[in-house]
Design a protein around this motif. Structure first.
Motif, PDB file in Angstrom:
ATOM      1  N   ALA A  60       0.825  -1.208   0.000  1.00 41.13           N
ATOM      2  CA  ALA A  60       0.000   0.000   0.000  1.00 41.13           C
ATOM      3  C   ALA A  60       0.861   1.261   0.000  1.00 41.13           C
ATOM      4  N   GLY A  61       1.914   1.264  -0.800  1.00 49.76           N
ATOM      5  CA  GLY A  61       2.836   2.397  -0.785  1.00 49.76           C
ATOM      6  C   GLY A  61       2.407   3.580  -1.624  1.00 49.76           C
ATOM      7  N   VAL A  62       1.849   3.339  -2.804  1.00 48.07           N
ATOM      8  CA  VAL A  62       1.461   4.437  -3.687  1.00 48.07           C
ATOM      9  C   VAL A  62       0.007   4.805  -3.404  1.00 48.07           C
ATOM     10  N   HIS A  63      -0.217   6.095  -3.173  1.00 49.60           N
ATOM     11  CA  HIS A  63      -1.573   6.602  -2.919  1.00 49.60           C
ATOM     12  C   HIS A  63      -1.958   7.570  -4.027  1.00 49.60           C
ATOM     13  N   TYR A  64      -3.102   7.277  -4.655  1.00 49.00           N
ATOM     14  CA  TYR A  64      -3.591   8.090  -5.759  1.00 49.00           C
ATOM     15  C   TYR A  64      -4.615   9.111  -5.258  1.00 49.00           C
ATOM     16  N   LEU A  65      -4.555  10.307  -5.813  1.00 52.26           N
ATOM     17  CA  LEU A  65      -5.509  11.346  -5.473  1.00 52.26           C
ATOM     18  C   LEU A  65      -6.772  11.187  -6.312  1.00 52.26           C
ATOM     19  N   VAL A  66      -7.920  11.267  -5.653  1.00 53.10           N
ATOM     20  CA  VAL A  66      -9.221  11.293  -6.317  1.00 53.10           C
ATOM     21  C   VAL A  66      -9.986  12.499  -5.776  1.00 53.10           C
ATOM     22  N   ASP A  67     -11.048  12.875  -6.463  1.00 57.14           N
ATOM     23  CA  ASP A  67     -11.830  14.026  -5.990  1.00 57.14           C
ATOM     24  C   ASP A  67     -12.627  13.706  -4.736  1.00 57.14           C
ATOM     25  N   ASP A  68     -13.182  12.497  -4.666  1.00 54.55           N
ATOM     26  CA  ASP A  68     -14.085  12.138  -3.576  1.00 54.55           C
ATOM     27  C   ASP A  68     -13.936  10.641  -3.301  1.00 54.55           C
ATOM     28  N   VAL A  69     -13.348  10.290  -2.171  1.00 52.04           N
ATOM     29  CA  VAL A  69     -13.085   8.881  -1.867  1.00 52.04           C
ATOM     30  C   VAL A  69     -14.358   8.040  -1.817  1.00 52.04           C
ATOM     31  N   PRO A  70     -15.421   8.435  -1.086  1.00 48.43           N
ATOM     32  CA  PRO A  70     -16.599   7.552  -1.065  1.00 48.43           C
ATOM     33  C   PRO A  70     -17.172   7.280  -2.455  1.00 48.43           C
ATOM     34  N   ALA A  71     -17.220   8.292  -3.322  1.00 51.54           N
ATOM     35  CA  ALA A  71     -17.760   8.100  -4.673  1.00 51.54           C
ATOM     36  C   ALA A  71     -16.834   7.217  -5.501  1.00 51.54           C
ATOM     37  N   ALA A  72     -15.524   7.481  -5.466  1.00 49.15           N
ATOM     38  CA  ALA A  72     -14.565   6.672  -6.230  1.00 49.15           C
ATOM     39  C   ALA A  72     -14.559   5.236  -5.710  1.00 49.15           C
ATOM     40  N   PHE A  73     -14.588   5.077  -4.393  1.00 49.13           N
ATOM     41  CA  PHE A  73     -14.605   3.750  -3.769  1.00 49.13           C
ATOM     42  C   PHE A  73     -15.780   2.938  -4.301  1.00 49.13           C
ATOM     43  N   ALA A  74     -16.957   3.531  -4.300  1.00 47.39           N
ATOM     44  CA  ALA A  74     -18.152   2.827  -4.763  1.00 47.39           C
ATOM     45  C   ALA A  74     -18.029   2.471  -6.248  1.00 47.39           C
ATOM     46  N   ALA A  75     -17.551   3.400  -7.051  1.00 49.10           N
ATOM     47  CA  ALA A  75     -17.415   3.149  -8.495  1.00 49.10           C
ATOM     48  C   ALA A  75     -16.405   2.044  -8.775  1.00 49.10           C
ATOM     49  N   TYR A  76     -15.265   2.081  -8.091  1.00 52.22           N
ATOM     50  CA  TYR A  76     -14.228   1.072  -8.323  1.00 52.22           C
ATOM     51  C   TYR A  76     -14.677  -0.298  -7.824  1.00 52.22           C
ATOM     52  N   ARG A  77     -15.356  -0.323  -6.682  1.00 43.92           N
ATOM     53  CA  ARG A  77     -15.891  -1.586  -6.160  1.00 43.92           C
ATOM     54  C   ARG A  77     -16.905  -2.172  -7.139  1.00 43.92           C
ATOM     55  N   ASP A  78     -17.803  -1.329  -7.634  1.00 48.94           N
ATOM     56  CA  ASP A  78     -18.828  -1.798  -8.576  1.00 48.94           C
ATOM     57  C   ASP A  78     -18.226  -2.250  -9.905  1.00 48.94           C
ATOM     58  N   ALA A  79     -17.028  -1.731 -10.232  1.00 47.51           N
ATOM     59  CA  ALA A  79     -16.369  -2.096 -11.486  1.00 47.51           C
ATOM     60  C   ALA A  79     -15.492  -3.340 -11.361  1.00 47.51           C
ATOM     61  N   GLY A  80     -15.420  -3.924 -10.157  1.00 41.78           N
ATOM     62  CA  GLY A  80     -14.689  -5.176 -10.009  1.00 41.78           C
ATOM     63  C   GLY A  80     -13.536  -5.184  -9.036  1.00 41.78           C
ATOM     64  N   CYS A  81     -13.264  -4.070  -8.362  1.00 40.52           N
ATOM     65  CA  CYS A  81     -12.212  -4.069  -7.338  1.00 40.52           C
ATOM     66  C   CYS A  81     -12.751  -4.678  -6.052  1.00 40.52           C
ATOM     67  N   ALA A  82     -11.912  -5.413  -5.366  1.00 38.68           N
ATOM     68  CA  ALA A  82     -12.269  -5.961  -4.057  1.00 38.68           C
ATOM     69  C   ALA A  82     -11.973  -4.917  -2.989  1.00 38.68           C
ATOM     70  N   VAL A  83     -12.690  -4.995  -1.886  1.00 34.83           N
ATOM     71  CA  VAL A  83     -12.505  -4.059  -0.782  1.00 34.83           C
ATOM     72  C   VAL A  83     -11.481  -4.615   0.187  1.00 34.83           C
ATOM     73  N   ARG A  84     -10.427  -3.862   0.439  1.00 37.48           N
ATOM     74  CA  ARG A  84      -9.488  -4.200   1.517  1.00 37.48           C
ATOM     75  C   ARG A  84      -9.818  -3.377   2.749  1.00 37.48           C
ATOM     76  N   THR A  85      -9.921  -2.060   2.587  1.00 36.73           N
ATOM     77  CA  THR A  85     -10.233  -1.165   3.705  1.00 36.73           C
ATOM     78  C   THR A  85     -11.224  -0.117   3.220  1.00 36.73           C
ATOM     79  N   PRO A  86     -12.444  -0.111   3.784  1.00 35.25           N
ATOM     80  CA  PRO A  86     -13.420   0.885   3.355  1.00 35.25           C
ATOM     81  C   PRO A  86     -12.966   2.297   3.737  1.00 35.25           C
ATOM     82  N   PRO A  87     -13.618   3.331   3.203  1.00 32.21           N
ATOM     83  CA  PRO A  87     -13.200   4.706   3.487  1.00 32.21           C
ATOM     84  C   PRO A  87     -13.072   5.004   4.980  1.00 32.21           C
ATOM     85  N   PHE A  88     -12.014   5.735   5.309  1.00 31.64           N
ATOM     86  CA  PHE A  88     -11.764   6.164   6.684  1.00 31.64           C
ATOM     87  C   PHE A  88     -11.150   7.562   6.655  1.00 31.64           C
TER      88      PHE A  88
END
Length: 122
Positions: A60-88
């Motif tokens: 978990a070394g590289v961190h990417y900037l997004v505009d809104d974590v909850p929205a990006a999290f939901a979109a990426y999860r729905d597109a096939g990414c697995a959840v390791r750690t939900p937004p915090f």
């Protein structure tokens, strides 16, 4: 959408010693610090090297900037990414860790609380 690399998290066991080493050897400059991390800057980018003593997943070394974590999290999860750690919450906004279909961590963060106050180290 991933906007850019915000930071590269580098685990260290001696925060002060690592900060001295990285500034002396690699020519980085201190931007900010707290009890668990020191943010360093390079001259040709606003991406930070963050030396830290926190416990993070090993990949978990590289961190990417997004505009809104909850929205990006939901979109990426729905597109096939697995959840390791939900937004915090983090000092600058929100963070989350997903996993792509190939087993790689995808760490995202937003700056909804604003960037840290920077300082020039002596």
């Amino acid at each position: 959408m991933l906007r850019k690399i915000d930071c590269v998290m580098v685990p260290v066991t001696d925060l002060e010693g690592a900060a001295v080493f990285y500034t002396r050897v690699f020519g980085l400059h201190e931007l900010w610090r707290d009890d668990a991390a020191v943010g360093l800057t390079m001259p040709d980018t606003d991406a930070e090297i963050v030396l830290h003593t926190m416990t993070l997943e090993p990949d978990a070394g590289v961190h990417y900037l997004v505009d809104d974590v909850p929205a990006a999290f939901a979109a990426y999860r729905d597109a096939g990414c697995a959840v390791r750690t939900p937004p915090f919450d983090i000092a600058v906004g929100r963070c989350a860790v997903l996993e792509d279909p190939y087993g790689n961590a995808v760490c995202i963060l937003d700056l909804t609380k604003g960037r840290r106050d920077t300082q020039t180290s002596a």
